[in-house]
Motif scaffolding. Structure first.
Motif, PDB file in Angstrom:
ATOM      1  N   ALA A 228      -8.321 -38.648  11.442  1.00  0.00           N
ATOM      2  CA  ALA A 228      -9.193 -38.467  12.608  1.00  0.00           C
ATOM      3  C   ALA A 228     -10.136 -39.651  12.767  1.00  0.00           C
ATOM      4  O   ALA A 228     -10.416 -40.099  13.890  1.00  0.00           O
ATOM      5  CB  ALA A 228      -9.966 -37.161  12.487  1.00  0.00           C
ATOM      6  N   LEU A 231      -8.318 -42.573  14.403  1.00  0.00           N
ATOM      7  CA  LEU A 231      -8.140 -42.373  15.835  1.00  0.00           C
ATOM      8  C   LEU A 231      -9.450 -42.630  16.587  1.00  0.00           C
ATOM      9  O   LEU A 231      -9.464 -43.279  17.644  1.00  0.00           O
ATOM     10  CB  LEU A 231      -7.643 -40.953  16.111  1.00  0.00           C
ATOM     11  N   LEU A 232     -10.548 -42.143  16.042  1.00  0.00           N
ATOM     12  CA  LEU A 232     -11.842 -42.334  16.677  1.00  0.00           C
ATOM     13  C   LEU A 232     -12.232 -43.816  16.686  1.00  0.00           C
ATOM     14  O   LEU A 232     -12.711 -44.345  17.705  1.00  0.00           O
ATOM     15  CB  LEU A 232     -12.900 -41.510  15.946  1.00  0.00           C
ATOM     16  N   PHE A 237      -8.705 -42.950  21.933  1.00  0.00           N
ATOM     17  CA  PHE A 237      -8.288 -41.546  21.967  1.00  0.00           C
ATOM     18  C   PHE A 237      -9.469 -40.627  22.212  1.00  0.00           C
ATOM     19  O   PHE A 237     -10.617 -40.922  21.865  1.00  0.00           O
ATOM     20  CB  PHE A 237      -7.596 -41.173  20.653  1.00  0.00           C
ATOM     21  N   GLU A 238      -9.156 -39.477  22.802  1.00  0.00           N
ATOM     22  CA  GLU A 238     -10.144 -38.438  23.041  1.00  0.00           C
ATOM     23  C   GLU A 238      -9.537 -37.088  22.671  1.00  0.00           C
ATOM     24  O   GLU A 238      -8.344 -37.000  22.355  1.00  0.00           O
ATOM     25  CB  GLU A 238     -10.566 -38.442  24.513  1.00  0.00           C
ATOM     26  N   ALA A 239     -10.360 -36.054  22.721  1.00  0.00           N
ATOM     27  CA  ALA A 239      -9.908 -34.698  22.361  1.00  0.00           C
ATOM     28  C   ALA A 239      -9.221 -34.703  21.004  1.00  0.00           C
ATOM     29  O   ALA A 239      -8.140 -34.135  20.824  1.00  0.00           O
ATOM     30  CB  ALA A 239      -8.975 -34.137  23.438  1.00  0.00           C
ATOM     31  N   ILE A 240      -9.860 -35.347  20.019  1.00  0.00           N
ATOM     32  CA  ILE A 240      -9.300 -35.440  18.667  1.00  0.00           C
ATOM     33  C   ILE A 240      -9.537 -34.119  17.938  1.00  0.00           C
ATOM     34  O   ILE A 240     -10.665 -33.655  17.812  1.00  0.00           O
ATOM     35  CB  ILE A 240      -9.944 -36.601  17.896  1.00  0.00           C
ATOM     36  N   GLN A 242      -8.597 -31.976  14.381  1.00  0.00           N
ATOM     37  CA  GLN A 242      -8.043 -31.977  13.022  1.00  0.00           C
ATOM     38  C   GLN A 242      -7.905 -30.543  12.535  1.00  0.00           C
ATOM     39  O   GLN A 242      -8.850 -29.755  12.631  1.00  0.00           O
ATOM     40  CB  GLN A 242      -8.950 -32.758  12.074  1.00  0.00           C
ATOM     41  N   VAL A 316      -3.530 -33.856  12.660  1.00  0.00           N
ATOM     42  CA  VAL A 316      -4.454 -34.316  13.689  1.00  0.00           C
ATOM     43  C   VAL A 316      -3.674 -34.610  14.967  1.00  0.00           C
ATOM     44  O   VAL A 316      -2.609 -35.234  14.921  1.00  0.00           O
ATOM     45  CB  VAL A 316      -5.215 -35.583  13.245  1.00  0.00           C
ATOM     46  N   HIS A 317      -4.177 -34.151  16.106  1.00  0.00           N
ATOM     47  CA  HIS A 317      -3.604 -34.555  17.387  1.00  0.00           C
ATOM     48  C   HIS A 317      -4.721 -35.025  18.302  1.00  0.00           C
ATOM     49  O   HIS A 317      -5.882 -34.611  18.180  1.00  0.00           O
ATOM     50  CB  HIS A 317      -2.776 -33.437  18.028  1.00  0.00           C
ATOM     51  N   ALA A 318      -4.356 -35.922  19.208  1.00  0.00           N
ATOM     52  CA  ALA A 318      -5.340 -36.502  20.122  1.00  0.00           C
ATOM     53  C   ALA A 318      -4.626 -37.032  21.357  1.00  0.00           C
ATOM     54  O   ALA A 318      -3.434 -37.337  21.315  1.00  0.00           O
ATOM     55  CB  ALA A 318      -6.115 -37.625  19.444  1.00  0.00           C
ATOM     56  N   SER A 319      -5.370 -37.163  22.435  1.00  0.00           N
ATOM     57  CA  SER A 319      -4.833 -37.696  23.684  1.00  0.00           C
ATOM     58  C   SER A 319      -5.356 -39.102  23.916  1.00  0.00           C
ATOM     59  O   SER A 319      -6.533 -39.388  23.634  1.00  0.00           O
ATOM     60  CB  SER A 319      -5.236 -36.791  24.864  1.00  0.00           C
TER      61      SER A 319
END
Length: 323
Positions: A228, A231-232, A237-240, A242, A316-319
């Motif tokens: 996470a 990604l940050l 990316f946003e809407a991360i 975990q 972890v997923h993110a857009s």
């Protein structure tokens, strides 16, 4: 399998004879594209990947993913999915079956994947450490990477490459198991009660040796815990989200679903222990020491000195940001 070299010099065509893409090391077969990745590319490893795929489907309540995957694949007319480090290709094939209108591409270091696959699924050979990955900007709607950080020398760089490949609003799904096992009584532990295994156990000694060997290969063994954060830090990316949790190892859980998960993870580790023998030997550890290390770890796996053997997995997923 449809493999070509039209994208770049990092993608290769595989014909009937694929021997040039493999090498032998201490009695096991390995990929020949990237010598940093330390796990074999043979039938035992295919079997292990099958066990891991089945286990993750139980973790995900019968699915191949969590997060807003279906929403990400509702965009546009031509939907594309990329599976990084596809291995035996089982996740990519399952996704191609579930989403027949999507183009699914799996890339890996070795041609382990079956040749008879859904028409919307293809596999290509590619060394992910050789960035750029040979696809256009904003090309994919969904990118998936699972249990592959032990072959990536610069994981933040790979995250930035994923951001380049994803269309705005596209989804990335990262799944990595921790390399720090634990044990905790007879009850399945919660994250707050997590404690390391005893430092003098054979099981812990094996994993400490494995982490040390990966460090010598230039691998950051703390990647799973930092997904996470990576990604940050990329700023893309946003809407991360975990969703990490504990995976039982063995036959101790009382819950039938957790018991199945534990059995599958136990069988995975049963194959994993000998799979790292070539890595240990190639880095100069003595053969007797290596064989004793693996045999003793197997003994702890078969007859755990404590209850509640387990491992931790980070999901972890993110857009990708739209603006």
């Amino acid at each position: 399998m449809s493999l070509d070299h039209s994208h770049s010099d990092h993608v290769f065509y595989v014909g009937e004879d694929d021997s040039e893409f493999f090498r032998s090391l201490h009695g096991r077969r390995f990929n020949n594209l990237n010598h940093t990745y330390c796990l074999p590319a043979d039938q035992d490893e295919v079997k292990r990947s099958e066990l891991h795929q089945r286990m993750m489907q139980f973790v995900f309540s019968g699915r191949n993913y969590i997060g807003p995957v279906k929403e990400a694949l509702q965009f546009g007319q031509h939907r594309r999915i990329l599976d990084l480090g596809t291995g035996a290709g089982l996740w990519a094939i399952s996704m191609a079956d579930e989403f027949p209108r999507a183009e699914v591409i799996g890339i890996d270091l070795a041609p382990l994947q079956p040749r008879n696959v859904p028409p919307n699924c293809t596999f290509e050979l590619c060394d992910i450490n050789q960035i750029p990955i040979p696809y256009p900007d904003n090309y994919f709607d969904l990118i998936h990477a699972r249990s592959m950080h032990t072959g990536i020398t610069d994981y933040p760089k790979m995250i930035r490459e994923i951001a380049r490949l994803l269309r705005p609003g596209g989804l990335v799904l990262l799944i990595e198991p921790s390399l720090h096992p634990f044990s905790e009584g007879a009850e399945f532990p919660t994250p707050s009660s997590l404690s390391p295994s005893s430092s003098n156990s054979h099981w812990s000694s094996f994993w400490e040796t494995y982490r040390n060997c990966l460090n010598r290969q230039g691998i950051d063994v703390s990647v799973p815990e930092k997904l996470a954060d990576f990604l940050l830090a990329s700023g893309k990316f946003e809407a991360i989200v975990q969703r990490d949790g504990n995976i039982p190892v063995g036959f101790w859980p009382q819950d039938p679903i957790l018991l199945t998960v534990g059995q599958l993870q136990w069988m995975d580790f049963d194959l994993f222990l000998p799979a790292v023998r070539p890595l240990f030997l190639s880095l100069g550890l003595g053969e007797r020491h290596v064989d004793n290390l693996i045999a003793n770890a197997h003994e702890d796996l078969y007859h755990p000195p404590v209850d509640g053997l387990g491992c931790r997995i980070y999901i972890v997923h993110a857009s990708k940001e739209i603006a």
